[in-house]
Design a protein around this motif. Structure first.
Motif, PDB file in Angstrom:
ATOM      1  N   GLY A  65       0.947  -1.318   0.165  1.00 59.30           N
ATOM      2  CA  GLY A  65       0.066   0.165   0.043  1.00 59.30           C
ATOM      3  C   GLY A  65       0.735   1.296  -0.003  1.00 59.30           C
ATOM      4  O   GLY A  65       0.582   2.397  -0.743  1.00 59.30           O
ATOM      5  N   GLY A  66       1.966   1.193   0.607  1.00 55.69           N
ATOM      6  CA  GLY A  66       2.894   2.399   0.643  1.00 55.69           C
ATOM      7  C   GLY A  66       3.772   2.517  -0.561  1.00 55.69           C
ATOM      8  O   GLY A  66       4.236   3.701  -0.448  1.00 55.69           O
ATOM      9  N   LYS A 170     -16.774  -7.040   1.630  1.00 58.24           N
ATOM     10  CA  LYS A 170     -15.645  -7.425   2.521  1.00 58.24           C
ATOM     11  C   LYS A 170     -14.618  -8.097   1.564  1.00 58.24           C
ATOM     12  O   LYS A 170     -13.206  -7.800   1.578  1.00 58.24           O
ATOM     13  CB  LYS A 170     -15.928  -8.201   3.724  1.00 58.24           C
ATOM     14  CG  LYS A 170     -16.355  -7.268   4.605  1.00 58.24           C
ATOM     15  CD  LYS A 170     -16.430  -7.987   5.826  1.00 58.24           C
ATOM     16  CE  LYS A 170     -16.789  -7.022   7.203  1.00 58.24           C
ATOM     17  NZ  LYS A 170     -17.813  -7.543   8.205  1.00 58.24           N
ATOM     18  N   PHE A 171     -14.957  -8.871   0.589  1.00 60.71           N
ATOM     19  CA  PHE A 171     -14.071  -9.936  -0.111  1.00 60.71           C
ATOM     20  C   PHE A 171     -13.528  -9.037  -1.152  1.00 60.71           C
ATOM     21  O   PHE A 171     -12.377  -9.063  -1.256  1.00 60.71           O
ATOM     22  CB  PHE A 171     -14.846 -10.950  -0.932  1.00 60.71           C
ATOM     23  CG  PHE A 171     -15.189 -12.121  -0.148  1.00 60.71           C
ATOM     24  CD1 PHE A 171     -13.962 -12.634   0.495  1.00 60.71           C
ATOM     25  CD2 PHE A 171     -16.461 -12.979  -0.258  1.00 60.71           C
ATOM     26  CE1 PHE A 171     -14.262 -14.011   1.175  1.00 60.71           C
ATOM     27  CE2 PHE A 171     -16.711 -13.983   0.702  1.00 60.71           C
ATOM     28  CZ  PHE A 171     -15.461 -14.502   1.277  1.00 60.71           C
ATOM     29  N   SER A 174     -11.209  -6.498   0.703  1.00 62.94           N
ATOM     30  CA  SER A 174     -10.150  -7.500   1.937  1.00 62.94           C
ATOM     31  C   SER A 174     -10.520  -6.614   3.177  1.00 62.94           C
ATOM     32  O   SER A 174      -9.310  -6.330   3.776  1.00 62.94           O
ATOM     33  CB  SER A 174      -8.923  -7.429   1.478  1.00 62.94           C
ATOM     34  OG  SER A 174      -8.845  -7.890   0.277  1.00 62.94           O
ATOM     35  N   LYS A 176     -12.664  -3.758   5.536  1.00 64.36           N
ATOM     36  CA  LYS A 176     -13.840  -2.991   5.913  1.00 64.36           C
ATOM     37  C   LYS A 176     -13.659  -1.549   5.148  1.00 64.36           C
ATOM     38  O   LYS A 176     -14.463  -1.172   4.278  1.00 64.36           O
ATOM     39  CB  LYS A 176     -13.945  -2.299   7.238  1.00 64.36           C
ATOM     40  CG  LYS A 176     -15.082  -3.142   8.149  1.00 64.36           C
ATOM     41  CD  LYS A 176     -15.220  -2.556   9.521  1.00 64.36           C
ATOM     42  CE  LYS A 176     -16.278  -3.677  10.247  1.00 64.36           C
ATOM     43  NZ  LYS A 176     -15.907  -3.504  11.755  1.00 64.36           N
ATOM     44  N   THR A 177     -12.160  -1.214   4.860  1.00 64.08           N
ATOM     45  CA  THR A 177     -11.985  -0.083   4.140  1.00 64.08           C
ATOM     46  C   THR A 177     -10.823  -0.344   3.083  1.00 64.08           C
ATOM     47  O   THR A 177     -10.000  -1.238   3.405  1.00 64.08           O
ATOM     48  CB  THR A 177     -11.690   1.030   5.026  1.00 64.08           C
ATOM     49  OG1 THR A 177     -10.698   0.652   6.157  1.00 64.08           O
ATOM     50  CG2 THR A 177     -12.699   1.631   5.573  1.00 64.08           C
ATOM     51  N   VAL A 178     -10.864   0.408   2.040  1.00 60.82           N
ATOM     52  CA  VAL A 178      -9.781   0.359   1.041  1.00 60.82           C
ATOM     53  C   VAL A 178      -8.535   0.619   1.825  1.00 60.82           C
ATOM     54  O   VAL A 178      -8.399   1.833   2.239  1.00 60.82           O
ATOM     55  CB  VAL A 178     -10.275   1.156  -0.172  1.00 60.82           C
ATOM     56  CG1 VAL A 178      -9.082   0.864  -1.220  1.00 60.82           C
ATOM     57  CG2 VAL A 178     -11.566   0.694  -0.803  1.00 60.82           C
ATOM     58  N   GLY A 179      -7.469  -0.148   1.357  1.00 62.31           N
ATOM     59  CA  GLY A 179      -6.019   0.279   2.031  1.00 62.31           C
ATOM     60  C   GLY A 179      -5.185  -0.690   1.529  1.00 62.31           C
ATOM     61  O   GLY A 179      -5.086  -1.446   0.462  1.00 62.31           O
ATOM     62  N   GLY A 180      -3.919  -0.847   2.179  1.00 61.51           N
ATOM     63  CA  GLY A 180      -2.953  -1.734   1.756  1.00 61.51           C
ATOM     64  C   GLY A 180      -3.187  -3.167   1.655  1.00 61.51           C
ATOM     65  O   GLY A 180      -3.023  -3.758   0.620  1.00 61.51           O
ATOM     66  N   THR A 181      -3.996  -3.647   2.383  1.00 62.09           N
ATOM     67  CA  THR A 181      -4.702  -4.990   2.427  1.00 62.09           C
ATOM     68  C   THR A 181      -5.295  -5.434   1.006  1.00 62.09           C
ATOM     69  O   THR A 181      -5.383  -6.278   0.526  1.00 62.09           O
ATOM     70  CB  THR A 181      -5.419  -5.535   3.514  1.00 62.09           C
ATOM     71  OG1 THR A 181      -4.948  -4.749   4.735  1.00 62.09           O
ATOM     72  CG2 THR A 181      -5.565  -6.945   3.837  1.00 62.09           C
ATOM     73  N   HIS A 185      -4.311  -8.140  -1.823  1.00 63.12           N
ATOM     74  CA  HIS A 185      -5.169  -9.080  -2.137  1.00 63.12           C
ATOM     75  C   HIS A 185      -5.287  -9.023  -3.904  1.00 63.12           C
ATOM     76  O   HIS A 185      -5.399 -10.000  -4.579  1.00 63.12           O
ATOM     77  CB  HIS A 185      -6.449  -9.156  -1.476  1.00 63.12           C
ATOM     78  CG  HIS A 185      -6.352  -9.670  -0.029  1.00 63.12           C
ATOM     79  ND1 HIS A 185      -5.594  -9.266   0.721  1.00 63.12           N
ATOM     80  CD2 HIS A 185      -6.750 -10.991   0.376  1.00 63.12           C
ATOM     81  CE1 HIS A 185      -5.817  -9.992   2.003  1.00 63.12           C
ATOM     82  NE2 HIS A 185      -6.229 -11.066   1.620  1.00 63.12           N
TER      83      HIS A 185
END
Lengths: 616, 182
Positions: A65-66, A170-171, A174, A176-181, A185
């Motif tokens: 993400g970073g 959620k799938f 990945s 609750k909120t959009v981010g690095g995870t 994925h």
């Protein structure tokens, strides 16, 4: 060459692959399979470009993400060949989607999905799905601001589904909120899971092409009968079939070369899609939009009636999938030629036409508030101070301009207000602003009475004076010129009479002539302005001569002559203005109708004066 | 193939799946059952942990931690401002993608509202326009009033709101769950 033969023979002895490879390459194909059959191999070629460029990009790309954004920036701006390879990967994806859709349309129109090729079709539909899924996940890996919001938009749509909405969302995200995870994925999906499934499906698809053979070009009236089709097909192949290599393969190679050249050319000249702002979800100034091949769907979501959205967002993707998958089950035998399947042609034209139109709208985005609307100029507003001017200010301050256009400035979400003053009264305007409407906020609680008053005054002044241009006939031009000169003469002679006449009746009559003919002349000039017609500005020669003649007379002589001439002139004027009032056009006709009464009154008055003079 | 026993054996070996009635009487049928069972176990052991890890976000609880947005005096009454914070569930390597923002409105003295920035239509970020006192969505033209209610366009619901509290004069929100619609 001896050495090469030896190596091949050794390999063949240990693997037995030589015969199957040769058999595969030279399998017989129907002789009529010409240029319409090159699209499938074009998709395959584009996929090869994707595999190579994708692996290359993966050597630098960091799915974190970073850091992903920085690595994409590095690939695009610094890494040698990076911009080229990213461009090829993007246009390769576009080529896959374009040719997959054309391939599908061709197979559908040619009826090639019918017996025994139903599973060819089904695996093809699944391949199309994975191709679009690869495109979507790939767009996310760009990991700029647009990517972040694209996932958010996808998740919000998933949320609409009953019961499972939350889980699907959620799938997608990945969590609750959009981010690095989310990104890591999507990376796994784009680089491992989807390509694996896609390649497995592709193997099945190609196996089936060999197993069931390439469909022969359809002939109208030649029906598919599952009981006899295979037998007839193989008999035909044995009779007139051509080896795939090289009789058919050369066309695939030629077309694929064009495709690869096109991908390369686009990558060089157009370059990869621009990297927008960094993937910082706290930057709210974003305008997310999917890549071009999904813009049509984004447009649907904007154009739907609001109440229909929930069911359509949920059901439309299901409907698409079910429709495509059910095609070979709805009709797997019978007529194949599109010449005898008008509905098939209509469906393809309708589908492609709608997608094109929606894509066009999607790029124009008329439903989006235009936050960068150019302010109205003073020239458009028409006033630099007063209620109209401050109303125009309110119009800008309250964001009206984001959605409404006035004289070419502003957004397209709401109605164009350039000439709203001709459609709505100030009361109606007030009602709409205060109460709002289908797409319009109610401004009732958010506008002062003064602002509202000024705003509606400004809007009420929005009128386009569309000049109606009349074509005036030459007869009317002459008539109008004559009437105008008569008018000038009446004024000039009237002024002369004012100074020369001694009789009070004549004097006051002359005064009346001057006043009333001056008014009539002014009105006529207005009419002429509207009709864009230049009136003569002096008397004709005859009238000038008469003026000189009258000027030389005095006393009773003058009065008699003057009144006689005026009577004559008005008799003529009544007739000619009457003609204009009856046969004229536009503003001139209106003027003539209004003025005729005055002229008739003058005529009558002149008669009365002359009679009273004579009786004296 | 006159021997009937051979016939049976030949037919059995041509079948992939075991003959369920004879799995405990015939060696070959038992071996089919054994291999299928083991194959299933291998797949389960290999796939389940991997898949569980893939969706481990379903098992983590970001918790309903309270996130401080700043002292309440920083915010003026009647104003709506964009406040940026870091997602408490984010990882150190998430960089700027861990940043979040919220539209914070000070309705009156101690009454604050924290709006999620995502449009309820399709999740695009809404923009606050102070002039018209409206939230506007750049995607499909959704518009909300300053209290989050839908003013126009396609959004089906008002803007979502986070639970909010004031602790020691500091505004705190919790992003674990939205407030129920009122």
């Amino acid at each position: 060459m001896k050495l090469l033969d030896n190596v091949i023979n050794w390999l063949d002895d240990r693997t037995g692959l030589k015969a199957p490879i040769i058999d595969t390459l030279t399998h017989l194909v129907p002789p009529g399979a010409k240029w319409a059959y090159v699209f499938g191999s074009a998709v395959l070629t584009a996929l090869l470009v994707q595999l190579v460029t994708g692996v290359a990009l993966a050597t630098v790309y960091v799915p974190s993400g970073g850091e992903a954004f920085d690595t994409i920036l590095y690939i695009t701006t610094q890494a040698p060949f990076g911009k080229l390879v990213r461009g090829m990967h993007y246009f390769g994806a576009s080529a896959m989607i374009v040719f997959a859709v054309i391939h599908m349309a061709q197979v559908y129109l040619w009826g090639a999905y019918k017996y025994p090729r139903e599973v060819n079709w089904l695996s093809g539909v699944a391949l199309l799905f994975f191709t679009v899924a690869m495109g979507f996940t790939g767009q996310i890996l760009r990991w700029d601001q647009n990517s972040v919001w694209t996932v958010a938009v996808g998740a919000e749509q998933a949320l609409r589904a009953p019961f499972v909405g939350d889980l699907i969302s959620k799938f997608l995200v990945s969590g609750k909120t959009v981010g690095g995870t989310t990104l890591s994925h999507f990376f796994a999906l784009h680089v491992f899971i989807f390509p694996g499934l896609l390649l497995a499906l592709l193997a099945l698809h190609l196996y089936l092409v060999l197993k069931n053979g390439i469909s022969e070009p359809p002939l109208p009236g030649k029906l598919v009968d599952p009981a006899t089709y295979r037998e007839k097909y193989h008999a035909m192949l044995h009779r007139i079939g051509k080896p795939f290599w090289p009789d058919a393969a050369w066309r695939d190679m030629v077309f694929s070369s064009i495709v690869v050249a096109g991908i390369l050319a686009c990558a060089v000249w157009l370059g990869p899609p621009a990297i927008e702002k960094p993937p910082d979800p706290s930057l709210v100034d974003a305008q997310p939009r999917p890549d071009w091949y999904l813009v049509w769907y984004f447009a649907i979501l904007a154009l739907l009636p609001h109440k229909a959205e929930d069911p359509i967002i949920i059901l439309f993707p299901i409907f698409l999938a079910v429709t495509l998958l059910s095609v070979p089950f709805l009709s797997n035998k019978g007529e194949r030629s599109f010449k005898r399947r008008p509905w098939a042609v209509a469906i393809v034209i309708f589908a492609l036409g709608s997608i094109t139109a929606l894509t066009y709208e999607g790029f124009k985005e008329p439903w989006t508030p235009k936050f960068d609307a150019v302010p109205l100029t003073q020239e458009i507003v028409g006033s630099g101070s007063g209620p109209i001017s401050s109303g125009a200010g309110t119009f800008a301050d309250k964001g009206c301009l984001y959605c409404h256009t006035i004289s070419g400035h502003g957004g397209k979400r709401g109605p164009d207000l350039t000439d709203v003053g001709e459609r709505l009264t100030q009361e109606q305007l007030t009602l709409r602003i205060v109460n709002g409407g289908y797409n319009m906020p109610a401004y009732g609680g958010n506008i002062t009475p003064k602002e509202l008053q000024d705003l509606t005054t400004f809007l009420e002044s929005r009128k386009t004076h569309k000049p109606i241009v009349f074509s005036i006939t030459d007869v009317e031009k002459q008539r109008i010129s004559a009437i105008a000169q008569d008018g000038i003469a009446e004024i000039k002679l009237g002024e002369l009479a004012k100074s020369k006449a001694r009789n009070d009746g004549v004097k006051s009559f002359a005064q009346k002539m001057v006043t009333e003919h001056t008014i009539a002349a002014t009105e006529m000039q207005n009419a002429a302005n509207e009709m864009k017609f230049a009136l003569p500005d002096e008397m004709n020669d005859e009238q000038k001569k008469l003026f000189v003649e009258l000027n030389s007379l005095d006393g009773r002589q003058f009065e008699d002559k003057y009144m006689q001439e005026i009577l004559k002139a008005h008799a003529g004027a009544v007739s000619v203005i009457g003609d204009e009032a009856r046969d004229g056009t536009g503003a001139f006709k209106t003027w003539a109708q209004n003025t005729l009464v005055t002229i008739k009154r003058h005529h009558h008055k002149a008669q009365t004066i002359i009679q009273s003079e004579q009786t004296q | 193939m006159t021997n009937c026993n051979d016939c049976q054996q030949h037919r059995d070996s041509q079948r992939i799946l075991p003959d369920w009635k004879r799995v405990f009487v015939n060696r070959q049928e038992f071996l089919k059952l054994l291999s299928l069972t083991l194959g299933g176990l291998i797949s389960a052991v290999a796939v389940i942990p991997g898949f569980a890890f893939l969706v481990n976000y379903l098992f983590t609880h970001s918790g309903d931690k309270w996130i401080a947005l700043g002292p309440k005096d920083k915010f003026k009454e009647g104003e709506t401002v964009d406040v940026v914070f870091d997602d408490p569930a984010a990882q150190p390597w998430d960089g700027c993608s861990a940043r979040r923002s919220v539209w914070l409105r000070r309705d009156e003295n101690d009454k604050f509202t924290a709006f999620a920035i995502t449009c309820t239509h399709l999740g695009c970020p809404v923009k606050w326009e102070a002039g018209p006192q409206l939230f506007m969505c750049p995607c499909h033209g959704g518009v909300y009033y300053n209290n989050g209610d839908v003013a126009g366009g396609p959004p089906p619901r008002p803007l979502r709101r986070y639970p909010i509290r004031i602790k020691d004069d500091v505004i705190e929100i919790s992003v674990g769950q939205f407030l129920p619609e009122t």
